[in-house]
Design a protein around this motif. Structure first.
Motif, PDB file in Angstrom:
ATOM      1  N   ASP A  11       6.533   5.286 -12.947  1.00  0.00           N
ATOM      2  CA  ASP A  11       6.410   4.022 -12.226  1.00  0.00           C
ATOM      3  C   ASP A  11       6.511   4.192 -10.726  1.00  0.00           C
ATOM      4  O   ASP A  11       5.699   3.394  -9.901  1.00  0.00           O
ATOM      5  N   ARG A  14      -2.282   0.674 -13.013  1.00  0.00           N
ATOM      6  CA  ARG A  14      -3.040  -0.081 -11.838  1.00  0.00           C
ATOM      7  C   ARG A  14      -4.620   0.012 -11.482  1.00  0.00           C
ATOM      8  O   ARG A  14      -5.291  -0.909 -11.234  1.00  0.00           O
ATOM      9  N   ARG A  15      -5.094   0.956 -12.119  1.00  0.00           N
ATOM     10  CA  ARG A  15      -6.639   1.286 -12.106  1.00  0.00           C
ATOM     11  C   ARG A  15      -7.150   1.124 -13.270  1.00  0.00           C
ATOM     12  O   ARG A  15      -8.462   1.479 -13.705  1.00  0.00           O
ATOM     13  N   ASP A  16      -6.592   0.728 -14.489  1.00  0.00           N
ATOM     14  CA  ASP A  16      -7.123   0.389 -15.825  1.00  0.00           C
ATOM     15  C   ASP A  16      -7.705   1.586 -16.245  1.00  0.00           C
ATOM     16  O   ASP A  16      -8.917   1.554 -16.978  1.00  0.00           O
ATOM     17  N   LYS A  72       1.804   5.560 -12.972  1.00  0.00           N
ATOM     18  CA  LYS A  72       1.489   4.289 -13.212  1.00  0.00           C
ATOM     19  C   LYS A  72       0.072   4.025 -12.589  1.00  0.00           C
ATOM     20  O   LYS A  72      -0.510   2.892 -12.682  1.00  0.00           O
ATOM     21  N   ASP A  73      -0.591   4.970 -11.917  1.00  0.00           N
ATOM     22  CA  ASP A  73      -2.010   4.900 -11.564  1.00  0.00           C
ATOM     23  C   ASP A  73      -2.908   4.451 -12.541  1.00  0.00           C
ATOM     24  O   ASP A  73      -4.274   3.875 -12.414  1.00  0.00           O
ATOM     25  N   GLY A 123      -3.349   7.223  -2.738  1.00  0.00           N
ATOM     26  CA  GLY A 123      -2.872   5.656  -2.700  1.00  0.00           C
ATOM     27  C   GLY A 123      -3.236   5.099  -1.083  1.00  0.00           C
ATOM     28  O   GLY A 123      -4.158   5.318  -0.551  1.00  0.00           O
ATOM     29  N   THR A 130       4.069  -4.347 -13.202  1.00  0.00           N
ATOM     30  CA  THR A 130       3.401  -5.155 -12.413  1.00  0.00           C
ATOM     31  C   THR A 130       2.745  -4.112 -11.397  1.00  0.00           C
ATOM     32  O   THR A 130       3.329  -2.839 -11.140  1.00  0.00           O
ATOM     33  N   ALA A 131       1.608  -4.634 -10.587  1.00  0.00           N
ATOM     34  CA  ALA A 131       1.061  -3.801  -9.587  1.00  0.00           C
ATOM     35  C   ALA A 131       0.468  -4.779  -8.605  1.00  0.00           C
ATOM     36  O   ALA A 131       0.321  -5.928  -8.950  1.00  0.00           O
ATOM     37  N   PHE A 132       0.020  -4.302  -7.473  1.00  0.00           N
ATOM     38  CA  PHE A 132      -0.542  -5.132  -6.242  1.00  0.00           C
ATOM     39  C   PHE A 132       0.219  -6.493  -6.050  1.00  0.00           C
ATOM     40  O   PHE A 132      -0.049  -7.442  -6.443  1.00  0.00           O
ATOM     41  N   LYS A 148      -0.989  -8.055 -10.785  1.00  0.00           N
ATOM     42  CA  LYS A 148      -1.402  -7.632 -11.990  1.00  0.00           C
ATOM     43  C   LYS A 148      -0.392  -7.324 -12.861  1.00  0.00           C
ATOM     44  O   LYS A 148       0.736  -6.678 -12.415  1.00  0.00           O
TER      45      LYS A 148
END
Ligand code: UDP
Length: 240
Positions: free
Chosen positions: A198, A217-219, A213-214, A99, A33-35, A39
């Motif tokens: 992560d 997070r950033r697709d 993990k960015d 970040g 998960t993120a944000f 997400k």
């Protein structure tokens, strides 16, 4: 070890009781998960990568004199850990701007800090969205004593020195990472949680390619490959 009652299920891990009241099992999941959980997704093989990588790094830190919750590997995705009473604080250690720090102080991502590392404190509160805290806020909240805070801060800097050198020898720049600490049954402050792509920003030293993990997070794609590459370098020989 007997896997007992499920005590806690988080976004990336499940913690189980065992037949020893001071030993828990920490089982890593592929879900990501993120944000603040907005997400959601799955990263194939992440549970195994994060478990094996965390185990290796906790063992490295123990050798360097940093006390951790790690007791041993239990399976491909699970490790035995000391039961800790966790501090309700996340410690973020930064060498290079990325970040939220980039947004906070306006420096572009990738700017080296003048006097690294910066250690930041975040309040573990879902209701408040894990806000950044000053040490005066921590004094007011009394979520961690001043002595424990200073011990965990010193430990955070030791972890940074050990990991920076380890990753550098494998062609990886340690940009920033998040740590969590707690106290064991004997009152000893130990590093808990995990150390993985992560929770760390890891950039290829030659190309600055993101290996963490960015990518999720950033697709950016290539998430699984990046995690696999980090594990390969962490478990393999030095390359630089
Ligand atoms: N981090 C984490 N868990 C969190 C928040 C941050 O593991 O709940 C890690 C993140 O992966 C990065 C470092 O802490 O390595 C700093 O994150 P930052 O404050 O820049 O937050 P972001 O912009 O990633 O949300």
């Amino acid at each position: 070890m007997i896997r007992g009652e499920k005590l806690y299920e988080g976004k990336a891990k499940v913690v189980y009781a065992t037949d020893d009241p001071d030993v828990y099992l920490q089982d890593f999941k592929d879900s990501a998960t993120a944000f603040d959980g907005k997400k959601k997704g799955t990263i194939g093989d992440k549970g195994r990568v994060n478990n094996i990588m965390s185990a290796q790094l906790f063992a490295l830190l123990e050798e360097a004199g940093v006390k951790t919750h790690f007791l041993g590997l239990e399976s491909d995705t699970a490790m035995r850990i000391h039961r800790l009473d966790m501090f309700q604080v996340e410690f973020v250690v930064r060498n290079i701007v990325a970040g939220s720090l980039s947004k906070r102080i306006g420096y572009p991502e990738g700017t080296p800090l003048k006097n690294p590392p910066i250690v930041e404190y975040y309040y573990k509160s879902d209701d408040l969205g894990d806000p950044l805290l000053c040490s005066a806020h921590l004094d007011e909240l009394q979520v961690v004593s001043p002595e424990d805070l200073s011990e965990a801060t010193v430990m955070s800097k030791s972890v940074n020195s050990v990991l920076q050198e380890f990753f550098a020898a494998r062609g990886i720049t340690l940009v920033d990472f998040k740590l969590e600490f707690g106290k064991d049954a004997a009152g000893v402050v130990r590093l808990g949680d995990e150390i993985s792509p992560d929770t760390c920003r890891l950039w290829d030293s030659a190309t600055n390619e993101k290996l963490d993990k960015d990518r999720f997070r950033r697709d950016m794609g290539g998430v699984e490959d990046a995690y696999a590459e980090v594990l390969r370098r962490v478990t393999g020989p030095e390359s630089a």
